[in-house]
Motif scaffolding. Sequence first.
Motif, PDB file in Angstrom:
ATOM      1  N   SER A 190     -38.371  13.723 -13.794  1.00  0.00           N
ATOM      2  CA  SER A 190     -39.112  13.755 -12.280  1.00  0.00           C
ATOM      3  C   SER A 190     -38.947  12.417 -12.004  1.00  0.00           C
ATOM      4  CB  SER A 190     -40.477  14.197 -12.503  1.00  0.00           C
ATOM      5  OG  SER A 190     -40.514  15.467 -13.186  1.00  0.00           O
ATOM      6  N   ASP A 191     -39.017  11.330 -12.873  1.00  0.00           N
ATOM      7  CA  ASP A 191     -39.030  10.006 -12.511  1.00  0.00           C
ATOM      8  C   ASP A 191     -37.647   9.655 -12.041  1.00  0.00           C
ATOM      9  OD1 ASP A 191     -41.507   9.180 -12.940  1.00  0.00           O
ATOM     10  OD2 ASP A 191     -40.867   8.342 -14.959  1.00  0.00           O
ATOM     11  N   ILE A 192     -36.506  10.126 -12.637  1.00  0.00           N
ATOM     12  CA  ILE A 192     -35.099  10.245 -12.360  1.00  0.00           C
ATOM     13  C   ILE A 192     -34.996  10.493 -10.880  1.00  0.00           C
ATOM     14  CG2 ILE A 192     -32.669  10.840 -12.591  1.00  0.00           C
ATOM     15  CD1 ILE A 192     -34.088   9.252 -15.159  1.00  0.00           C
ATOM     16  N   TYR A 193     -35.562  11.704 -10.447  1.00  0.00           N
ATOM     17  CA  TYR A 193     -35.385  12.039  -8.979  1.00  0.00           C
ATOM     18  C   TYR A 193     -36.055  11.005  -8.120  1.00  0.00           C
ATOM     19  CZ  TYR A 193     -35.716  15.065  -4.852  1.00  0.00           C
ATOM     20  OH  TYR A 193     -35.521  15.575  -3.682  1.00  0.00           O
ATOM     21  N   ASN A 194     -37.286  10.364  -8.300  1.00  0.00           N
ATOM     22  CA  ASN A 194     -38.004   9.257  -7.644  1.00  0.00           C
ATOM     23  C   ASN A 194     -36.941   8.113  -7.567  1.00  0.00           C
ATOM     24  OD1 ASN A 194     -41.306   9.570  -9.248  1.00  0.00           O
ATOM     25  ND2 ASN A 194     -40.184  11.047  -7.873  1.00  0.00           N
ATOM     26  N   TYR A 195     -36.462   7.577  -8.841  1.00  0.00           N
ATOM     27  CA  TYR A 195     -35.303   6.517  -8.613  1.00  0.00           C
ATOM     28  C   TYR A 195     -34.308   6.792  -7.682  1.00  0.00           C
ATOM     29  CZ  TYR A 195     -32.068   3.397 -10.346  1.00  0.00           C
ATOM     30  OH  TYR A 195     -30.894   2.448 -10.576  1.00  0.00           O
ATOM     31  N   GLY A 196     -33.975   8.122  -7.913  1.00  0.00           N
ATOM     32  CA  GLY A 196     -32.515   8.162  -6.883  1.00  0.00           C
ATOM     33  C   GLY A 196     -32.955   8.294  -5.553  1.00  0.00           C
ATOM     34  N   MET A 197     -34.089   8.865  -5.022  1.00  0.00           N
ATOM     35  CA  MET A 197     -34.442   8.515  -3.586  1.00  0.00           C
ATOM     36  C   MET A 197     -34.797   7.273  -3.238  1.00  0.00           C
ATOM     37  SD  MET A 197     -34.347  11.811  -2.383  1.00  0.00           S
ATOM     38  CE  MET A 197     -35.421  12.053  -1.113  1.00  0.00           C
ATOM     39  N   MET A 198     -35.099   6.579  -4.049  1.00  0.00           N
ATOM     40  CA  MET A 198     -35.527   5.021  -3.808  1.00  0.00           C
ATOM     41  C   MET A 198     -34.279   4.431  -3.520  1.00  0.00           C
ATOM     42  SD  MET A 198     -37.433   2.095  -5.943  1.00  0.00           S
ATOM     43  CE  MET A 198     -36.022   2.184  -7.049  1.00  0.00           C
ATOM     44  N   VAL A 199     -33.254   4.579  -4.560  1.00  0.00           N
ATOM     45  CA  VAL A 199     -32.071   3.965  -4.322  1.00  0.00           C
ATOM     46  C   VAL A 199     -31.207   4.121  -3.310  1.00  0.00           C
ATOM     47  CG1 VAL A 199     -29.813   3.287  -5.513  1.00  0.00           C
ATOM     48  CG2 VAL A 199     -31.853   3.269  -6.809  1.00  0.00           C
ATOM     49  N   CYS A 259     -28.897  11.597  -9.499  1.00  0.00           N
ATOM     50  CA  CYS A 259     -30.510  11.716  -9.834  1.00  0.00           C
ATOM     51  C   CYS A 259     -31.242  12.703  -8.903  1.00  0.00           C
ATOM     52  CB  CYS A 259     -30.942  10.282  -9.587  1.00  0.00           C
ATOM     53  SG  CYS A 259     -30.290   9.251 -10.611  1.00  0.00           S
ATOM     54  N   ILE A 260     -30.610  12.982  -7.826  1.00  0.00           N
ATOM     55  CA  ILE A 260     -31.553  13.877  -6.939  1.00  0.00           C
ATOM     56  C   ILE A 260     -31.199  15.589  -6.856  1.00  0.00           C
ATOM     57  CG2 ILE A 260     -32.448  11.799  -5.439  1.00  0.00           C
ATOM     58  CD1 ILE A 260     -30.341  13.087  -3.134  1.00  0.00           C
ATOM     59  N   GLN A 261     -30.478  15.742  -7.821  1.00  0.00           N
ATOM     60  CA  GLN A 261     -30.065  17.122  -8.064  1.00  0.00           C
ATOM     61  C   GLN A 261     -31.389  18.020  -8.125  1.00  0.00           C
ATOM     62  OE1 GLN A 261     -26.844  18.492  -8.226  1.00  0.00           O
ATOM     63  NE2 GLN A 261     -26.780  16.640  -7.344  1.00  0.00           N
ATOM     64  N   THR A 262     -31.552  19.071  -7.803  1.00  0.00           N
ATOM     65  CA  THR A 262     -32.486  19.866  -7.588  1.00  0.00           C
ATOM     66  C   THR A 262     -32.966  20.331  -9.204  1.00  0.00           C
ATOM     67  OG1 THR A 262     -31.933  20.533  -5.184  1.00  0.00           O
ATOM     68  CG2 THR A 262     -33.551  21.777  -6.359  1.00  0.00           C
ATOM     69  N   ASP A 263     -31.939  20.730  -9.656  1.00  0.00           N
ATOM     70  CA  ASP A 263     -32.211  21.126 -11.124  1.00  0.00           C
ATOM     71  C   ASP A 263     -32.374  20.066 -11.976  1.00  0.00           C
ATOM     72  OD1 ASP A 263     -32.182  22.358 -13.828  1.00  0.00           O
ATOM     73  OD2 ASP A 263     -30.399  23.314 -13.460  1.00  0.00           O
ATOM     74  N   PRO A 264     -33.692  19.834 -12.694  1.00  0.00           N
ATOM     75  CA  PRO A 264     -33.913  18.727 -13.523  1.00  0.00           C
ATOM     76  C   PRO A 264     -32.605  18.624 -14.556  1.00  0.00           C
ATOM     77  CG  PRO A 264     -35.682  19.904 -13.250  1.00  0.00           C
ATOM     78  CD  PRO A 264     -35.048  20.636 -12.554  1.00  0.00           C
ATOM     79  N   SER A 265     -32.227  19.549 -15.021  1.00  0.00           N
ATOM     80  CA  SER A 265     -31.281  19.498 -16.314  1.00  0.00           C
ATOM     81  C   SER A 265     -30.005  18.769 -15.759  1.00  0.00           C
ATOM     82  CB  SER A 265     -31.124  20.882 -16.860  1.00  0.00           C
ATOM     83  OG  SER A 265     -30.525  21.776 -16.076  1.00  0.00           O
ATOM     84  N   SER A 266     -29.741  19.065 -14.487  1.00  0.00           N
ATOM     85  CA  SER A 266     -28.452  18.422 -13.883  1.00  0.00           C
ATOM     86  C   SER A 266     -28.576  16.744 -13.956  1.00  0.00           C
ATOM     87  CB  SER A 266     -28.029  19.366 -12.584  1.00  0.00           C
ATOM     88  OG  SER A 266     -27.873  20.457 -12.886  1.00  0.00           O
ATOM     89  N   ARG A 267     -29.800  16.251 -13.728  1.00  0.00           N
ATOM     90  CA  ARG A 267     -29.965  15.019 -13.536  1.00  0.00           C
ATOM     91  C   ARG A 267     -29.805  14.104 -14.837  1.00  0.00           C
ATOM     92  NH1 ARG A 267     -36.155  16.161 -11.548  1.00  0.00           N
ATOM     93  NH2 ARG A 267     -35.345  17.688  -9.845  1.00  0.00           N
ATOM     94  N   SER A 287     -21.251  14.426  -7.563  1.00  0.00           N
ATOM     95  CA  SER A 287     -22.157  15.255  -7.994  1.00  0.00           C
ATOM     96  C   SER A 287     -21.865  16.623  -6.883  1.00  0.00           C
ATOM     97  CB  SER A 287     -23.398  15.044  -8.188  1.00  0.00           C
ATOM     98  OG  SER A 287     -24.007  14.517  -6.572  1.00  0.00           O
ATOM     99  N   PRO A 288     -22.785  17.497  -7.218  1.00  0.00           N
ATOM    100  CA  PRO A 288     -22.746  18.771  -6.448  1.00  0.00           C
ATOM    101  C   PRO A 288     -23.622  18.339  -5.366  1.00  0.00           C
ATOM    102  CG  PRO A 288     -22.945  19.461  -8.664  1.00  0.00           C
ATOM    103  CD  PRO A 288     -23.039  18.035  -8.842  1.00  0.00           C
ATOM    104  N   LYS A 289     -23.711  18.930  -3.932  1.00  0.00           N
ATOM    105  CA  LYS A 289     -24.442  18.568  -2.974  1.00  0.00           C
ATOM    106  C   LYS A 289     -25.782  18.832  -3.124  1.00  0.00           C
ATOM    107  CE  LYS A 289     -25.279  18.965   1.957  1.00  0.00           C
ATOM    108  NZ  LYS A 289     -24.759  19.791   3.127  1.00  0.00           N
ATOM    109  N   PRO A 290     -26.787  18.093  -3.178  1.00  0.00           N
ATOM    110  CA  PRO A 290     -28.172  18.356  -3.233  1.00  0.00           C
ATOM    111  C   PRO A 290     -28.743  19.281  -2.099  1.00  0.00           C
ATOM    112  CG  PRO A 290     -27.879  15.888  -3.557  1.00  0.00           C
ATOM    113  CD  PRO A 290     -26.594  16.457  -2.972  1.00  0.00           C
ATOM    114  N   PHE A 291     -29.024  20.291  -2.301  1.00  0.00           N
ATOM    115  CA  PHE A 291     -29.348  21.352  -1.219  1.00  0.00           C
ATOM    116  C   PHE A 291     -30.635  21.428  -0.592  1.00  0.00           C
ATOM    117  CE2 PHE A 291     -30.385  24.013  -5.012  1.00  0.00           C
ATOM    118  CZ  PHE A 291     -31.738  24.273  -4.542  1.00  0.00           C
TER     119      PHE A 291
END
Length: 309
Positions: A190-199, A259-267, A287-291
């Motif tokens: 979940s932190d990885i997603y935050n990080y990706g959105m910030m970058v 980092c912002i992949q919807t499935d956490p396991s893909s991050r 990466s695949p497109k984040p949907f």
Amino acid sequence: MTNSFKDKLGQGGYGGVYKGKLQDGCFVAVKVLKESKGNVEEFLNEVAIISRTSHVNIVTLMGFCFEESKRALIYEFMPNGSLEKFIYKENPLIADRQLGWETLYKIAVGIARGLEYLHRGCNTRILHFDIKPHNILLDENFCPKISDFGLARICPGEESVISMLGARGTVGYMAPEVFCRNFGGVSHKSDIYNYGMMVLEMVGGRKNFDVSVDCVSEIYFPHWIYKRIELDEELGLQGLISKEDEEIAKKMIIVSLWCIQTDPSSRPSISKVVDMLEGSLDSLQISPKPFLSSPPRTTVDSSTATMSL
């Protein structure tokens, strides 16, 4: 210490931050929380968690005050303030504060290293849950330091998924599984997603969700920039003046989109993020497109909030 709170550095939903000076001449930032009986748990949580840390990319807590309803946190002073002052084009001071791509890249790597320490370097894994430009402080050399651990959680033992009653974080940065468990368990990913959105905001120089742009396709920046990368088009980003700049931007974008992949396991893990950033651009796959698109921003997302589901 603060000379009667004369030098105010900033204001947030939590209260004000003031510049102070210790008796030994060391400058500090004093974060004074609003006087109320609420949020005591958040305050004690921040003190308990950050006192466990010691890393060049984590802000240092030097002391605190907890006396009845009066609460304050005393941090090392960061001369350049927070990252959001330097990255958003709508900031009237951005012309004087535009950061070069090499500096942006070093900041992104530094934040990733700070997260790597929280996730892997402590004796217990710490999940931050609120990585965003406002919570990244910059010293005189623009070395980034992660701050604001009010929403952080300690992950006991080797557990990767934690149980949580409500969503926590800031709208626009929160991972989908944090506000809807159908997407998976809440974890360090979940932190990885935050990080990706910030970058991505660092790269675009704007909020990821922006209804004020001229073209409808540009409203959600991650989708717009993904298409540019996918079709190998000109990035159309501000300040790209050399081939090196363009390579840095592409690397930051590709890593962020993973980092912002919807499935956490893909991050990727944060260690993998560091490796990707420090490796060659040619070794990175798109990466695949984040949907998912970001939920519309509201007035509450300007400050950190814990939201009940």
